[in-house]
Each structure stands twice: as structure tokens, then as C-alpha cells.
Design a protein around this motif. Sequence first.
Motif, short mmCIF file in Angstrom:
data_model
loop_
_atom_site.label_atom_id
_atom_site.label_comp_id
_atom_site.label_asym_id
_atom_site.label_seq_id
_atom_site.Cartn_x
_atom_site.Cartn_y
_atom_site.Cartn_z
N PHE A 32 0.83 -1.21 0.00
CA PHE A 32 0.00 0.00 0.00
C PHE A 32 0.87 1.26 0.00
CE2 PHE A 32 -1.93 3.38 2.61
CZ PHE A 32 -3.02 3.69 1.80
N LEU A 33 1.96 1.22 0.74
CA LEU A 33 2.86 2.39 0.81
C LEU A 33 3.74 2.51 -0.43
CD1 LEU A 33 4.03 2.15 4.53
CD2 LEU A 33 2.35 3.74 3.57
N GLY A 34 3.77 1.48 -1.25
CA GLY A 34 4.62 1.48 -2.43
C GLY A 34 6.08 1.25 -2.08
N ALA A 35 6.31 0.48 -1.01
CA ALA A 35 7.66 0.28 -0.50
C ALA A 35 8.41 -0.80 -1.28
CB ALA A 35 7.60 -0.11 0.97
N THR A 36 9.70 -0.65 -1.33
CA THR A 36 10.60 -1.60 -1.95
C THR A 36 11.46 -2.25 -0.87
OG1 THR A 36 10.71 -0.19 -3.92
CG2 THR A 36 12.43 -1.85 -3.68
N LYS A 37 11.63 -3.56 -0.95
CA LYS A 37 12.43 -4.28 0.04
C LYS A 37 13.88 -4.32 -0.46
CE LYS A 37 12.22 -8.65 2.60
NZ LYS A 37 11.53 -9.95 2.68
N ARG A 38 14.82 -4.01 0.44
CA ARG A 38 16.23 -4.03 0.05
C ARG A 38 17.10 -4.50 1.21
NH1 ARG A 38 17.90 2.38 -0.11
NH2 ARG A 38 17.72 2.73 2.13
#
Length: 105
Positions: A51-57
Motif C-alpha cells: 500500500f505504501l509502495g515500498a521496496t524491500k532491500r
Amino acid sequence: MRRGGGHARCAPRRRLAATLVTLRADEVTVTEEVGPTMVGDEHSDPNLMSFLGATKRNMLGNHFWEYYVNDAPRVVLDKLESCGYRVVSMTGVGQTLVWCLHKEQ
């Protein structure tokens, strides 16, 4: 003590006060710059991160994963508020700001 001596001591204090105001103005300018906003770790809710448009890194040298967005913190806080989260507290750690949020069940 002579009256003239008192004035001589006050003059440097006035200049110092003006310098402090200038430094504060510079600090405000620095805090307006926005980098990526960290929004979670590897244990965060994947639906919320989506929902937040987050990317995992995973940053080199770290043994954990983190989610981040390129949005400013106020944009992220507005999105979280629309989901029912509210800010409980906020603090600064070095040059990092940390918000603690809560959502009623």
C-alpha cells in the motif's frame, strides 16, 4: 567599573547572538532535504508495505532487510493515517527522525 567598559563587553555578545541565529537558519535548510523514508523491516506486513509502495532491500554489510519509499515522511504519515494509524511519539536520533505509530484493533 567605567561605563565605556560595560559597552565594550556587550558588543561581542550581540555579534555572537547574530551568529547563532544565522547557524539556526542554516540548520533549518538542511532539515528540508528529504532522502528515502524507511517504513519497515523484513517482518513488516507485506500488504501494508505494498500500500505504501515500498521496496524491500538489503544494504551491503547489513544482515537484515528493510522496506523504503522515496516519498517524504509527511506523505507516508498521511497514507498511514488514512489506514487508521496515529502518531504516538517522535524523536531524533542523530540526523534521523523516528516516528512511533499505533493502530487500534
